[in-house]
Enzyme design. Structure first.
Site, PDB file in Angstrom:
ATOM      1  N   SER A  63     -42.894  18.331  -6.601  1.00 36.25           N
ATOM      2  CA  SER A  63     -43.986  19.001  -5.759  1.00 36.25           C
ATOM      3  C   SER A  63     -43.287  19.992  -4.889  1.00 36.25           C
ATOM      4  O   SER A  63     -41.920  19.734  -4.333  1.00 36.25           O
ATOM      5  CB  SER A  63     -44.460  17.906  -4.878  1.00 36.25           C
ATOM      6  N   TYR A  90     -43.692   9.791   0.569  1.00 35.28           N
ATOM      7  CA  TYR A  90     -43.941  10.404  -0.704  1.00 35.28           C
ATOM      8  C   TYR A  90     -42.995  11.732  -1.084  1.00 35.28           C
ATOM      9  O   TYR A  90     -42.456  11.657  -1.984  1.00 35.28           O
ATOM     10  CB  TYR A  90     -45.422  10.946  -0.538  1.00 35.28           C
ATOM     11  N   LYS A 142     -39.983  12.093  -4.387  1.00 33.41           N
ATOM     12  CA  LYS A 142     -39.978  13.346  -5.262  1.00 33.41           C
ATOM     13  C   LYS A 142     -38.478  13.822  -5.049  1.00 33.41           C
ATOM     14  O   LYS A 142     -37.776  14.170  -6.093  1.00 33.41           O
ATOM     15  CB  LYS A 142     -40.903  14.312  -4.814  1.00 33.41           C
TER      16      LYS A 142
END
Ligand code: NAD
Ligand code: UD1
Length: 345
Positions: A128, A153, A157
């Protein structure tokens, strides 16, 4: 080729399944349906005329994951994996970080071990733009600094990128492609598959589409005092079908190269929140009432990609416009006011 899509019943995975099937690949979907609905498999078949093989399974569970690779090995072995499975809600990751680290990282490690057991060495991973954190400045290139993520989050990644980089280095036969998505929006042009968030949407597009259909009263615009042309946040929105096609190009690339490579998948264009409101109004013919609200914690003023590396090395670039994104989002929303759930479910 036979491609395993972990999390393939989800928003981006389902659109990628359609593009892979259209290119003549076979598709196996493994998903625990924690954030998706089984009806998506029928919809993929309706669009493509081909039914992906579906396993309801938790990719973090070694036994279940091995069983999938084993079952495939008997008929058509898996040639490559696209790893979408993971949790993705930023706010929830702040409230329940251990669940996010556990699911996103465990599923990746279990998948990697199973791929090694079965001799599968091509992997494409859903990363992302959030890995660029707060230090980098738009337009982001793949060399822009990463880290300084503002939530768990984002850290998952970042960490998974590091894990996959190390694994590719240790196993020179492996080919790993990290795809950093910008803001995927819209839906398949058929209106049969699209984004189906549970509860109140956090992201702009699903929120606006629910205002347009009358499920929400008005949009809150998070801040109008950013240093941007109209004061609202600027993002790089990318049609999910363009994004899905990027995975097909990444797969071709993985077949020709070993090692690890990272690509931005974005349009390279920034649009403000108010640009999106206007574009959605004109695509849907509905008014989108909005109020200006305080800034949302953790938001950046401006984020957009420099997508030139993907163009140069993958031969990929976005084709669809902001108007296509809004039209297709509206078609999906108006044909499926309750998402994949029927109204009596
Ligand atoms: P999604 O939630 O629609 O799809 C993810 C799928 O993974 C869901 O169907 C869910 O049921 C499944 N899943 C979760 N944990 C699993 C597990 N342990 N085992 C098996 N299945 C599991 O999300 P999406 O928007 O399609 O995103 C796909 C990937 O792309 C995710 O990794 C996400 O973090 C990443 N990503 C998404 C965006 C975005 O804006 N949608 C942006 C950047 C990156
Ligand atoms: C969010 C995530 C990011 C993730 C990305 C995936 C946060 C803080 N960031 O990014 O980690 O990779 O989704 O697409 O959640 N907005 C409003 N009102 C709303 C919703 C959003 O004004 O109700 C604004 C936001 O302030 C932002 C823009 O719309 O300026 C886009 O927001 P959103 O769709 O949530 O995406 P990002 O914040 O870019």
């Amino acid at each position: 080729m036979n491609i395993l899509l972990t999390g393939g019943a989800g928003y981006i995975g389902s659109h990628t399944a359609v593009e892979l099937l259209a290119k003549g690949h076979s598709v196996v979907i493994a998903d625990n349906l924690s954030n998706s609905h089984p009806a998506v498999i029928d919809r993929i078949e309706t669009i493509t005329g081909k039914r992906p093989l579906f396993f309801e399974a938790d990719i973090a569970d070694k036994k279940q994951t091995e069983a999938i690779f084993s079952a495939c090995a008997e008929h058509q072995p898996i040639d490559a994996v696209i790893h979408f499975a993971g949790y993705k809600a930023v706010g929830e990751s702040v409230a329940k970080p251990e669940i996010y680290y556990r699911n996103n990282i465990d599923s990746t490690l279990t998948l990697l071990e199973t791929m090694q057991t079965f001799g599968v060495n091509k992997l494409i991973f859903s990363s992302s733009a959030t890995v660029y954190g707060t230090e980098a400045e738009a337009p982001y290139t793949e060399q822009s600094p990463t880290g300084n993520c503002s939530n768990p989050y984002g850290w998952t990644k970042f960490m998974i990128e590091k894990i996959l980089g190390g694994v590719a280095l240790a196993h020179p036969e492996m080919s790993v492609v990290l795809l950093r998505y910008f803001n995927p929006v819209g839906a398949h042009e058929s209106g049969l598959i699209g984004e189906d968030p549970d509860g109140i949407p956090n992201n702009l597009f699903p929120y606006i589409s629910q205002v347009a259909i009358g499920r929400r009263e008005k949009l809150s615009v998070f801040g109008n005092d950013y240093p941007t042309p109209d004061g609202t946040g600027v993002r790089d929105y990318i049609h999910v079908t363009d994004l899905a096609k990027g995975h097909v190009c990444a797969l071709d690339y993985a077949c020709l190269h070993t090692g690890v490579e990272v690509f931005n998948l974005g349009s390279g264009k920034g649009s403000s929140v108010l640009d999106i409101v206007r574009a959605y109004e004109s695509a849907s013919g509905r008014k989108i009432p909005y109020v200006i609200a305080p800034r949302r914690a953790g938001d950046l003023a401006v984020s957009y990609a420099d997508p030139s590396k993907a163009k140069r090395l993958l031969g990929w670039q976005t084709e669809k416009s902001l108007s296509d994104m809004c039209k297709d989002s509206w078609k999906w929303q108006s044909q499926n006011p309750n998402g994949y759930r029927s109204s009596d479910e």
